[in-house]
Design an enzyme around this catalytic site. Structure first.
Site, short mmCIF file in Angstrom:
data_model
loop_
_atom_site.label_atom_id
_atom_site.label_comp_id
_atom_site.label_asym_id
_atom_site.label_seq_id
_atom_site.Cartn_x
_atom_site.Cartn_y
_atom_site.Cartn_z
N GLY A 1 0.80 -1.22 0.00
CA GLY A 1 0.00 0.00 0.00
C GLY A 1 0.84 1.27 0.00
O GLY A 1 2.03 1.25 -0.25
N HIS B 1 4.40 1.86 -8.02
CA HIS B 1 3.36 0.81 -7.98
C HIS B 1 2.42 0.94 -9.18
O HIS B 1 2.03 -0.06 -9.79
CB HIS B 1 2.49 0.96 -6.72
CG HIS B 1 3.23 0.79 -5.42
ND1 HIS B 1 3.36 1.81 -4.52
CD2 HIS B 1 3.85 -0.28 -4.88
CE1 HIS B 1 4.02 1.38 -3.45
NE2 HIS B 1 4.34 0.11 -3.65
N MET C 1 11.55 5.98 -6.24
CA MET C 1 10.30 6.14 -5.48
C MET C 1 10.17 5.00 -4.48
O MET C 1 10.46 3.85 -4.77
CB MET C 1 9.11 6.14 -6.42
CG MET C 1 9.02 7.43 -7.17
SD MET C 1 7.42 7.65 -7.91
CE MET C 1 7.73 9.18 -8.76
N SER C 2 9.73 5.36 -3.28
CA SER C 2 9.55 4.38 -2.21
C SER C 2 8.53 4.94 -1.22
O SER C 2 8.52 6.16 -0.96
CB SER C 2 10.88 4.17 -1.48
OG SER C 2 10.67 3.56 -0.22
N VAL D 1 11.05 3.45 -10.90
CA VAL D 1 10.49 4.76 -11.24
C VAL D 1 11.11 5.78 -10.28
O VAL D 1 11.18 5.53 -9.07
CB VAL D 1 8.95 4.77 -11.15
CG1 VAL D 1 8.39 6.14 -11.43
CG2 VAL D 1 8.37 3.74 -12.12
N LYS E 1 13.45 -1.84 -7.85
CA LYS E 1 14.12 -1.17 -6.73
C LYS E 1 14.51 -2.24 -5.71
O LYS E 1 15.59 -2.21 -5.15
CB LYS E 1 13.23 -0.12 -6.08
CG LYS E 1 13.93 0.56 -4.90
CD LYS E 1 13.12 1.67 -4.30
CE LYS E 1 11.95 1.18 -3.52
NZ LYS E 1 12.30 0.39 -2.32
#
Ligand code: PAF
Length: 285
Positions: free
Chosen positions: A31, A37, A184-185, A176, A149
């Protein structure tokens, strides 16, 4: 998009689809969805008849000192974004629905789980493999999409699929990045404004290393030193590891070739951040 909360319900819905010869794409997540995602969901949608996105913050992959209780959540935004990106079934089980009781079974992929991330987080990959195995058993035959990642995670899952004969095709998808290159995380949200600026040193150190590799450098120790020196310039960054390994076996390599993956893990404040690239190809952009 239908939201489903029990494994049994999802199994029945997907059995019906498969009986009508429909292909299924699976995007497992914890989530707090971001563009990384969403790129997985879009790819799954473009390659399958139906997409299942799962949201479950898996306690098995957090150690007692990690951020399970504070892991960011926003189910309203996730529901909106997952639908927009093309999810057909959003699977959001509670802990009770996933595990009626205590979990007594664990899946463990030896060797490649104990290096790199596994050296700092010894129980992490067993927690990941166990929950992913459970999701594969619930969803059944499918293609499953994971972001690169978490490079080591993909290798662990691929090996589990091979060793345990899961009928699941694993698709690794490019990292990404934010505008300044930071991967991105969901955990980037832990960074203060100042720390967020410092975090850009991570992709920059990889870029610098790739420039040297492009110019002909093939010795891992030298490339490792370039990255370490670049990261050490920031007092906010605490290096966990910088390694050059074979991308599949994760064994350390001295000489760089097409299979070499450069992996970095650092701590900035309370956030543990990771990044990686193929040594010869450079950063995903
Ligand atoms: O990559 C993640 O978000 C998690 O490790 C995964 C694969 C959803 C398992 O909990």
């Amino acid at each position: 998009m239908d939201t489903i909360i029990t494994p049994e319900d999802l199994q029945h819905r997907l059995d019906d689809l498969r009986n009508s010869q429909m292909s299924i794409g699976l995007v497992p997540t914890m989530g707090y969805l971001h563009d990384g995602h969403l790129s997985l969901i879009r790819k799954a949608k473009s390659e399958n008849d139906a997409v299942v996105t799962t949201i479950f913050v898996n306690p098995l992959q957090f150690s007692a000192t990690e951020d399970l209780d504070t892991y960011p959540k926003d189910i309203e935004s996730d529901t909106f974004l997952a639908k927009e990106a093309g999810t057909d079934f959003l699977f959001t089980p509670s802990h009770k629905e996933m595990f009626c009781d205590d979990v007594l079974t664990a899946v463990s992929v030896q060797e490649i789980s104990s290096v790199l991330e596994g050296a700092s987080r010894p129980t992490h990959f067993s927690g990941v493999a166990t929950i992913v195995a459970k999701l594969f058993n619930i969803v059944g035959v499918c293609s499953a999409y994971f972001g690169e990642k978490d490079w080591q995670q993909i290798q662990v899952i691929k090996r589990m699929v091979k060793d345990l004969s899961y009928r699941v095709e694993i698709e690794g998808c490019p990292i990404v990045r934010e505008e300044d290159g930071l991967a991105m995380s969901s955990r980037n949200v832990y960074l203060t404004e100042e720390q967020r600026k410092e975090a850009a040193n991570i992709p920059e150190s990889l870029l610098k290393a790739h420039q040297e590799i492009r110019a002909g450098e093939r010795q891992s120790t030298i490339v490792k030193r370039i990255i370490t020196e670049r990261l050490d310039r920031s007092s906010a960054i605490e290096i966990d590891y910088v390694e050059l390994v074979n991308g599949e076996s994760l064994k350390i390599t001295d000489q760089i070739d097409e299979q070499t993956r450069v992996l970095v893990a650092v701590k900035i404040g309370s956030a543990r951040l990771i990044d990686n690239m193929n040594a010869l190809k450079g950063l995903d952009r």
